[in-house]
Design an enzyme around this catalytic site. Structure first.
Site, mmCIF file in Angstrom:
data_model
loop_
_atom_site.group_PDB
_atom_site.id
_atom_site.type_symbol
_atom_site.label_atom_id
_atom_site.label_comp_id
_atom_site.label_asym_id
_atom_site.label_seq_id
_atom_site.Cartn_x
_atom_site.Cartn_y
_atom_site.Cartn_z
ATOM 1 C CB ILE A 142 -22.765 -6.462 -16.024
ATOM 2 C CG1 ILE A 142 -21.803 -6.275 -17.594
ATOM 3 C CG2 ILE A 142 -23.458 -6.176 -15.268
ATOM 4 C CD1 ILE A 142 -22.305 -6.021 -18.371
ATOM 5 N N PRO A 143 -21.273 -9.708 -15.603
ATOM 6 C CG PRO A 143 -22.992 -11.758 -15.011
ATOM 7 C CD PRO A 143 -22.803 -10.679 -15.371
ATOM 8 C CG ASN A 144 -19.573 -9.986 -21.194
ATOM 9 O OD1 ASN A 144 -19.247 -10.852 -21.991
ATOM 10 N ND2 ASN A 144 -19.508 -8.068 -22.146
ATOM 11 C CB THR A 145 -18.360 -5.371 -17.202
ATOM 12 O OG1 THR A 145 -19.093 -5.065 -18.380
ATOM 13 C CG2 THR A 145 -16.471 -4.894 -17.073
ATOM 14 N NE ARG A 189 -2.335 -2.616 12.031
ATOM 15 C CZ ARG A 189 -3.086 -3.425 11.139
ATOM 16 N NH1 ARG A 189 -2.561 -4.683 10.304
ATOM 17 N NH2 ARG A 189 -3.243 -2.602 10.211
ATOM 18 N N GLY A 207 -0.264 -4.929 5.703
ATOM 19 C CA GLY A 207 0.018 -4.297 5.623
ATOM 20 C C GLY A 207 0.850 -3.279 6.397
ATOM 21 N NE ARG A 208 -2.730 0.592 8.290
ATOM 22 C CZ ARG A 208 -3.544 1.188 7.948
ATOM 23 N NH1 ARG A 208 -3.941 2.592 8.077
ATOM 24 N NH2 ARG A 208 -4.345 -0.357 7.976
ATOM 25 C CB THR A 235 -12.657 -5.742 7.929
ATOM 26 O OG1 THR A 235 -11.725 -4.682 6.511
ATOM 27 C CG2 THR A 235 -12.768 -7.244 7.713
ATOM 28 C CE LYS A 268 -4.076 -6.206 0.266
ATOM 29 N NZ LYS A 268 -4.954 -5.399 -0.632
ATOM 30 C CG ASP A 296 -2.288 -0.891 0.963
ATOM 31 O OD1 ASP A 296 -2.472 -1.925 0.349
ATOM 32 O OD2 ASP A 296 -2.439 -1.656 2.089
ATOM 33 C CG ASP A 302 -7.215 -6.135 -2.964
ATOM 34 O OD1 ASP A 302 -8.598 -6.867 -2.878
ATOM 35 O OD2 ASP A 302 -6.711 -5.398 -1.316
ATOM 36 C CG LEU A 303 -7.253 -4.483 -8.924
ATOM 37 C CD1 LEU A 303 -6.861 -4.407 -10.948
ATOM 38 C CD2 LEU A 303 -6.598 -3.426 -9.600
ATOM 39 C CE LYS A 304 -11.219 -5.190 -1.664
ATOM 40 N NZ LYS A 304 -10.063 -4.482 -1.247
HETATM 41 O O1 C5P Z 1 -1.892 -2.068 6.724
HETATM 42 P P1 C5P Z 1 -3.034 -3.066 6.779
HETATM 43 O O2 C5P Z 1 -2.065 -4.491 7.385
HETATM 44 O O3 C5P Z 1 -4.363 -2.779 7.882
HETATM 45 O O4 C5P Z 1 -3.529 -3.732 5.711
HETATM 46 C C1 C5P Z 1 -4.576 -4.607 5.465
HETATM 47 C C2 C5P Z 1 -4.538 -4.499 4.080
HETATM 48 O O5 C5P Z 1 -5.519 -5.025 3.365
HETATM 49 C C3 C5P Z 1 -4.827 -3.550 2.926
HETATM 50 O O6 C5P Z 1 -4.595 -3.515 1.570
HETATM 51 C C4 C5P Z 1 -6.394 -3.529 2.745
HETATM 52 O O7 C5P Z 1 -6.799 -2.455 2.239
HETATM 53 C C5 C5P Z 1 -6.881 -4.447 2.410
HETATM 54 N N1 C5P Z 1 -8.335 -5.398 3.102
HETATM 55 C C6 C5P Z 1 -8.345 -5.056 5.150
HETATM 56 N N2 C5P Z 1 -10.186 -5.085 4.734
HETATM 57 C C7 C5P Z 1 -10.339 -6.204 3.941
HETATM 58 C C8 C5P Z 1 -10.588 -6.002 2.949
HETATM 59 C C9 C5P Z 1 -8.838 -6.106 2.166
HETATM 60 O O8 C5P Z 1 -8.112 -4.645 5.530
HETATM 61 N N3 C5P Z 1 -11.562 -6.813 4.258
#
Ligand code: C5P
Length: 256
Positions: free
Chosen positions: A80-83, A199, A230-231, A138, A47, A25, A74-76
């Site tokens: 629509i199904p075709n796209t 965490r 991430g962080r 989340t 990711k 990120d 991770d582009l979620k």
């Molecule tokens: O920095 P951190 O550990 O919180 O990063 C978590 C990663 O997971 C981020 O890229 C966040 O966008 C992603 N994410 C999330 N919760 C979700 C889906 C993806 O925290 N439900």
């Protein structure tokens, strides 16, 4: 560029440290490459989310995958199904190892995505990417879920969407670590559960904006196939040391 992250054998469950996926990120290719280089050999994959992808584009994903990195794109997708099929086709062409779609897009949409991944990979003669469904973000709680018209409890909604993803032929879902055990119970042991919200313990005490969290080993014990961090790694003074600490925790659990 050297091999960044080893490409493990997909026919066996991931080794302890392969379960660790690092969320890149960051806002530039340069910073992302710095991290990938620093974390070489310590993580199962990286990711790339919508921010970095929008800034650096598919050529950057290809650069990573050509160098041997496992990339969770991770582009979620939710359309629509075709796209969605066309988007998954484009994602597969980048060499991504894992792509995702919103499970709330419905079974036909997920089926279209899964089919596109398999057909595109087949055409290109490479392994197909894993296709994962996003259950409930989340960031959502009972109130925001109700605002969008869902009357089920959050846990029920997550497990229902996971079951739909499995029915559609997806490989697994993204969910909070608190929902993993319920998903496992409904969807079985082969279904992948990918969990952010890590965490505590070796992932540090600062929760940032994550509410429903678990430590790395605790999440794996609860049934996570892959944890996304991430962080606690990318914002650490020494990202390599931070990843090593999480790797040690995961390895210790695997041998416990
Ligand atoms: O920095 P951190 O550990 O919180 O990063 C978590 C990663 O997971 C981020 O890229 C966040 O966008 C992603 N994410 C999330 N919760 C979700 C889906 C993806 O925290 N439900």
């Amino acid at each position: 560029m050297d091999e960044l992250v080893e490409q493990p054998d997909r026919s066996r469950p991931p080794e302890a440290t392969e379960r660790l996926l690092v969320a890149l990120d960051v806002d530039s290719r340069a910073r992302a490459l710095e991290l990938v280089t620093a974390l070489r050999g310590l993580v199962g994959g990286v990711k790339v989310g919508s921010r970095l992808f929008t800034m650096e584009g598919p050529s950057f994903i290809r650069e990573l995958t050509d160098a041997g990195a496992r990339v969770f794109l991770d582009l979620k997708f939710h359309d629509i199904p075709n796209t969605v099929a066309q988007a998954v086709e484009a994602g597969t062409a980048t060499g991504a190892w894992m792509v995702n779609v919103h499970a709330s897009g419905g079974v036909p949409m997920m089926q279209a995505g899964a089919r596109a991944a398999a057909e595109t990979a087949d055409k290109l003669g490479r392994p197909r990417p894993l296709v994962i469904g996003v259950t409930v973000l989340t960031s959502m709680d009972a109130d925001t879920l109700q605002q969008v018209g869902v009357s089920r409890t959050l846990m029920d909604q997550v497990v229902t969407l996971a079951d739909m993803a499995r029915t559609a032929g997806l490989d697994g879902v993204v969910a909070s670590p608190l929902e993993t055990a319920a998903i496992r119970a409904r969807c079985g042991s082969d279904f992948l559960v990918v969990t952010p919200g890590i965490r505590g313990a070796s992932a540090g005490a600062d929760k940032n904006d994550q509410n429903r969290t678990m430590g790395p080993a605790e999440a794996v014990r609860a049934g996570s196939s892959y944890i996304v961090v991430g962080r606690p790694i990318i914002a650490a003074p020494d990202p390599r040391a931070a990843a090593e600490a999480i790797g040690r925790e995961l390895t210790a659990t695997a041998h416990a």
